[in-house]
Design an enzyme around this catalytic site. Structure first.
Site, short mmCIF file in Angstrom:
data_model
loop_
_atom_site.label_atom_id
_atom_site.label_comp_id
_atom_site.label_asym_id
_atom_site.label_seq_id
_atom_site.Cartn_x
_atom_site.Cartn_y
_atom_site.Cartn_z
N ASP A 73 0.82 -1.11 -0.14
CA ASP A 73 0.08 0.05 0.16
C ASP A 73 0.86 1.32 0.11
O ASP A 73 1.55 1.54 0.94
CB ASP A 73 -1.11 -0.07 1.43
CG ASP A 73 -1.84 1.06 1.13
OD1 ASP A 73 -2.13 1.90 0.09
OD2 ASP A 73 -2.46 1.33 2.31
N GLU A 74 0.86 2.11 -1.12
CA GLU A 74 1.75 3.30 -1.17
C GLU A 74 3.13 3.02 -0.61
O GLU A 74 3.64 3.51 0.17
CB GLU A 74 1.14 4.53 -0.40
CG GLU A 74 -0.15 4.81 -0.73
CD GLU A 74 -0.30 5.47 -2.13
OE1 GLU A 74 0.80 5.89 -2.89
OE2 GLU A 74 -1.47 6.28 -2.54
N PRO A 75 3.72 1.91 -1.30
CA PRO A 75 5.11 1.62 -0.89
C PRO A 75 6.22 2.77 -0.97
O PRO A 75 7.10 2.80 -0.32
CB PRO A 75 5.48 0.37 -1.74
CG PRO A 75 4.58 0.81 -3.05
CD PRO A 75 3.44 1.26 -2.69
#
Lengths: 160, 310
Positions: A73-75
């Site tokens: 998730d949104e790395p």
């Protein structure tokens, strides 16, 4: 990234490896550290790490038990350009290992560089999905951003 | 290694690195040392005065009475230990119980733990096991200091029976402080803001330690914390007789104080516990109830809450 700040990287990873039921947690941790090139961080406390270092340790925690599918998730959120590049290389290595990586991001340039497929979610529904190759073939004259905006504007009627 | 044991071990390692826990345990150990020193000092003083008096009486050809130190039970030198356990020990246990949830919630690791293949009850059991071990370690520290003191004071003769009574006292102390730790653990797990759990458990502890004894011991005010005999006229009020009978079994602090006096052999003759149910029953019952509350609450802990992103 969610980790125990007072513990070292190795302690964090060993705990989660054991909790995941990994047969040989010590070896699994060592292999994962080597795979992600973070062996030098093994015995340092996580609380002293930068965001990028924590991100990589968090990634190590997620792949310790060698899952077939990984959700990120949104790395790249909060990472500096060097951190983004390192993360991209890790994702490519995981993909080469046969792991399916779902990456949730709003950075379309990152999608173009790292992904093999693209999907657009709107109101909790998948309103567009195709391979990056097909997208490149179909929309060669338009940017990925134009594609996204077009799909997003049509999203309510597509989702309905 | 079972998941519960693994979680307990991880939680204990986390507690061992928490400065507030270390400070509280060090403070508790220091107060136990003070208790031991006070006991040693008082005994030495009485011994010295007795030796002078005995010399004088012998020289005057008068009969020499027995040494008062040898007339009292050796464990009585540790009489203040019960007070420190019910105050610092219980509060330390509350902090530990709250931290067992707070540490994971603050680190945001609860979702990671929840994603692993094990039962929710293992998480609760692991946390409870960590608490029980931590409070056990506190009592072990108190035990080592106490035994060392008893063996150091030359005029005290300590037999196996005394050591057994001391061990039973420490078990009672462990049960007493663990009750509050369980309450804090359960309250922290049940409330979305962990600090609220700490406050709730602290309020219960304050009520049990300071409010209930006011209602139950007012027929015998000096026994509110220390089980000593009456030093002043007591208010012979029907109200306090009633509250003493009704609330007596719930007044755990007073029950533990009475039990301490009984086990450490300094309970005045005729001082009975409050209410109709003895502390030897109410303390284990409270421990079981608090344990069930902690188990139920920790099993229902929201594993998606907390973390740096929350």
């Amino acid at each position: 990234m969610r980790l125990y700040d007072r513990f070292t990287t190795r302690e964090n990873l060993t705990f989660f490896a054991r909790l995941s039921g990994v047969t040989n947690p010590v070896d699994a941790v060592r292999e994962t550290l080597d795979f992600l090139d973070i062996a030098p961080l093994a015995d340092r406390r996580v609380g002293t790490f930068s965001k990028g270092m924590r991100q990589r340790v968090g990634l190590a925690q997620a792949i310790l038990h060698q899952p077939e599918v990984l959700f990120l998730d949104e790395p790249t959120s909060g990472l500096d350009p060097m951190g983004v590049r390192q993360l991209r290389e890790i994702i490519e290595k995981l993909h080469a290992r046969g792991m399916t990586v779902f990456m949730n991001t709003h950075l379309l340039s990152e999608v173009a560089r790292s992904c093999t497929s693209i999907g657009v979610l709107a109101h909790g529904k998948l309103v567009f999905h195709d391979s990056m190759q097909a997208v490149a073939d179909k929309y060669d004259e338009r940017s990925l951003e134009d594609l996204y905006v077009g799909v997003a504007e049509r999203a309510p009627e597509v989702a309905a | 290694m079972t998941p519960a044991r693994l979680i307990a071990r991880q939680s204990l390692a986390g507690l061992a690195r928490d400065r507030s826990v270390l400070i509280l345990i060090a403070f508790f150990a220091a107060m136990v040392l003070v208790t031991a020193w006070l006991g040693w000092s008082a005994t030495n003083t009485v011994n010295a005065i007795y030796a002078d008096a005995a010399t004088y009486l012998s020289a005057s050809g008068l009969p020499v009475p027995p040494n008062p130190v040898s007339q009292s039970a050796p464990l009585a030198v540790l009489r203040n230990l019960g007070v420190y356990i019910s105050l610092i020990g219980a509060f330390g246990s509350i902090v530990i119980g709250q931290l067992l949830i707070e540490t994971d919630r603050r680190a945001g690791t609860l979702p990671l733990i929840g994603a692993r293949p094990f039962e929710r009850r293992d998480l609760a059991l692991g946390k409870m096991r960590a608490l029980v071990t931590a409070t056990g370690a506190m009592m072990a520290v108190a035990g080592v200091i106490s035994v060392t003191t008893l063996l150091t004071i030359p005029s005290l003769v300590v037999g196996p029976g005394d050591l057994l009574r001391l061990a039973l006292f420490l078990v009672a102390g462990w049960a007493y402080v663990t009750i509050f730790g369980f309450l804090a653990l359960g309250a922290a797990a049940r409330m979305p803001v962990t600090a609220s759990g700490l406050i709730a458990a602290t309020v219960v502890w304050l009520v049990v330690t300071f409010v209930l004894p006011e209602l139950t011991a007012n027929v015998h005010p000096t026994a509110a914390i220390n089980p000593v005999s009456t030093l002043a006229n007591t208010p012979d009020s029907a109200f306090f007789h009633l509250t003493s009978r009704v609330l007596g079994p719930l007044s755990l602090a007073e029950g533990f104080a009475w039990l301490s006096g009984d086990l450490l052999s300094f309970l005045p003759d005729g001082l009975a516990p409050r209410g109709t149910i003895p502390p030897a029953v109410t303390l284990p019952a409270a421990l079981i109830l608090a344990g069930l509350f902690a188990a139920r609450s920790a099993s229902k802990l929201d594993l998606n809450a907390g973390g740096p992103d929350a």
